[in-house]
Design a protein around this motif. Sequence first.
Motif, short mmCIF file in Angstrom:
data_model
loop_
_atom_site.label_atom_id
_atom_site.label_comp_id
_atom_site.label_asym_id
_atom_site.label_seq_id
_atom_site.Cartn_x
_atom_site.Cartn_y
_atom_site.Cartn_z
N THR A 1 0.83 -1.21 0.00
CA THR A 1 0.00 0.00 0.00
C THR A 1 0.86 1.25 0.00
OG1 THR A 1 -1.78 -1.16 1.18
CG2 THR A 1 -1.81 1.24 1.25
N LEU A 2 1.92 1.26 0.81
CA LEU A 2 2.83 2.40 0.84
C LEU A 2 3.65 2.48 -0.45
CD1 LEU A 2 4.08 2.35 4.55
CD2 LEU A 2 2.63 4.08 3.47
N ALA A 3 3.97 1.34 -1.05
CA ALA A 3 4.70 1.34 -2.32
C ALA A 3 3.86 2.00 -3.42
CB ALA A 3 5.07 -0.09 -2.73
N LYS A 4 2.53 1.76 -3.38
CA LYS A 4 1.63 2.40 -4.33
C LYS A 4 1.68 3.92 -4.16
CE LYS A 4 -1.51 0.12 -6.98
NZ LYS A 4 -1.99 0.58 -8.31
N LEU A 5 1.56 4.38 -2.90
CA LEU A 5 1.61 5.82 -2.63
C LEU A 5 2.97 6.40 -3.01
CD1 LEU A 5 -0.19 6.03 0.83
CD2 LEU A 5 -1.14 6.56 -1.42
N SER A 6 4.03 5.65 -2.74
CA SER A 6 5.38 6.11 -3.06
C SER A 6 5.57 6.26 -4.56
CB SER A 6 6.42 5.14 -2.49
OG SER A 6 6.33 5.07 -1.08
N LYS B 1 10.71 9.62 10.45
CA LYS B 1 9.33 9.42 10.91
C LYS B 1 8.51 10.70 10.74
CE LYS B 1 9.75 5.15 12.34
NZ LYS B 1 9.02 4.04 11.66
N ALA B 2 9.14 11.83 11.03
CA ALA B 2 8.43 13.11 10.92
C ALA B 2 8.06 13.39 9.46
CB ALA B 2 9.30 14.24 11.48
N LYS B 3 8.98 13.10 8.53
CA LYS B 3 8.72 13.33 7.10
C LYS B 3 7.65 12.37 6.58
CE LYS B 3 11.59 16.67 5.93
NZ LYS B 3 11.12 17.94 5.31
N GLN B 4 7.66 11.14 7.09
CA GLN B 4 6.62 10.18 6.70
C GLN B 4 5.25 10.68 7.13
OE1 GLN B 4 7.71 6.37 8.35
NE2 GLN B 4 9.44 6.08 6.95
N THR B 5 5.17 11.18 8.34
CA THR B 5 3.92 11.73 8.86
C THR B 5 3.46 12.91 8.02
OG1 THR B 5 4.38 10.99 11.12
CG2 THR B 5 2.81 12.80 10.85
N GLY C 1 13.61 12.16 -9.38
CA GLY C 1 14.14 11.46 -10.55
C GLY C 1 13.40 10.20 -10.92
N GLY C 2 12.14 10.09 -10.52
CA GLY C 2 11.36 8.91 -10.88
C GLY C 2 11.48 7.75 -9.92
N VAL C 3 12.23 7.90 -8.83
CA VAL C 3 12.38 6.84 -7.82
C VAL C 3 12.20 7.46 -6.44
CG1 VAL C 3 13.94 5.16 -6.77
CG2 VAL C 3 13.95 5.47 -9.26
N PHE C 4 11.29 6.89 -5.65
CA PHE C 4 11.05 7.41 -4.30
C PHE C 4 11.03 6.28 -3.30
CE2 PHE C 4 8.11 8.65 -0.85
CZ PHE C 4 8.82 9.74 -0.35
N ASP C 5 11.87 6.40 -2.26
CA ASP C 5 11.97 5.38 -1.22
C ASP C 5 11.37 5.94 0.07
OD1 ASP C 5 12.59 3.39 0.55
OD2 ASP C 5 14.72 3.29 0.06
N TYR C 6 10.20 5.43 0.42
CA TYR C 6 9.49 5.89 1.61
C TYR C 6 10.30 5.60 2.88
CZ TYR C 6 5.65 6.19 5.05
OH TYR C 6 4.85 6.51 6.11
N SER C 7 11.00 4.49 2.89
CA SER C 7 11.76 4.08 4.07
C SER C 7 12.92 5.02 4.37
CB SER C 7 12.32 2.66 3.89
OG SER C 7 11.27 1.76 3.60
#
Length: 424
Positions: free
Chosen positions: A145-150, A171-175, A161-167
Amino acid sequence: MLDERFALVDCNNFYVSCERVFDPRLEGKPVVVLSNNDGCVIARSNEAKALGVTMGVPYFKVSHLEKESGLIARSSNYPLYGDMSARVMSMIGAFAPRQEIYSIDESFLLVGGIQNFADTAMVLKARVRQSLGLPVCVGIAPSKTLAKLSNCVAKSTKRFGGVFDYSALSKAKQTQLLNAIPISDIWGIGRKLSERLRSMGIITALDLRDSDASDMEKLFSVVMKRTILELRGVACINIENMGEARKQILSSRSFGRSVQTLAELEEAVTLYATKACEKLRRDESLASEVQVYVRTSAYTAERFADSSAIILNTATDDTITLVKSAIEALRKIYQPGHIYQKAGVTLSKVSPRAGRQISLFEHSGHGARSERMMKALDAANAKWGRGTIFLAAEGIEKPWQVKSEFRSPAYTSDWNEIPVVKAR
């Protein structure tokens, strides 16, 4: 609960991108791809979106933009899109130990054991672009689900650049990120569910993530609880096994013009049944039920729709046998005097060929002869193009076929339409 990381690789504006691969003049131009019979817009380039062209809009409502803004339309070219999809999915699958092809242009990869997969994703992106000419974006996260949002973030924010790593976020930026994503953008949250959640004060992905999972399960379902846990980074949805045979195969189309006669309906049903049988054999499956349906336009005063099914004594993948059953079913429901808009054939009660049970009443040697004939048929059509050998019952002219006034050539699947490079 799974301890994994996932990557969603998604082709950008896939249908439009496929058209651009073989016609570079379309780069940077507003391009739309149309549905069957050139009806509605089903794919848009970013330039077309900027003109205000919305998904699903009937083409006649935006056709004026051809002269006003240079809008270019292409009819759906599914043989091309299917072939390009097979190529890109094969290339993507080489970058991870497990792959789930989620749709014609999306693929999940299991990348938990790969260090610094964001760097690998950049290589993947560049290789697909160089080898196939298709632009892709990659979203990486601890859950699907998070990969879809990412992936959506990777597409919408150029600086990544077309690649986004949520991990890689704190924590603050994720929120902060989840607080900026509307509830309707979450995978599996449809329009009606979004409205209900908003009425409860759940407006963003962050609101849903921080809701009480147990209470939400009671109010909705276990699927809602799973979505909440996925938003928290707990992987609950694994990579699905690939290659599982379909339980049902449907082949249907709207007609390019109105159809009234039984003869024309029989041609269409023969063609649709033939296509369904080809898919059946590719799955190495057999079917023992054939269902046919026909209907008129929903906008006519005298609407008519009906269906009929034929159950076979023995499961088969023989085109001739299944077409005969489809025609029998059609003749049971055909009523003269109606103007038909659409027909379809469904093969069901599908079972693996490997577990085929021979009927007591089957003629000796019939199965072996049928298998050899179908292999020869498929081999000829694979080598020289679909339709090289076909049942005469399909007809020759087929004036009822889907209208595709703006169709590009079948660059990769028809010898007569292969691109030719001419020396100056």
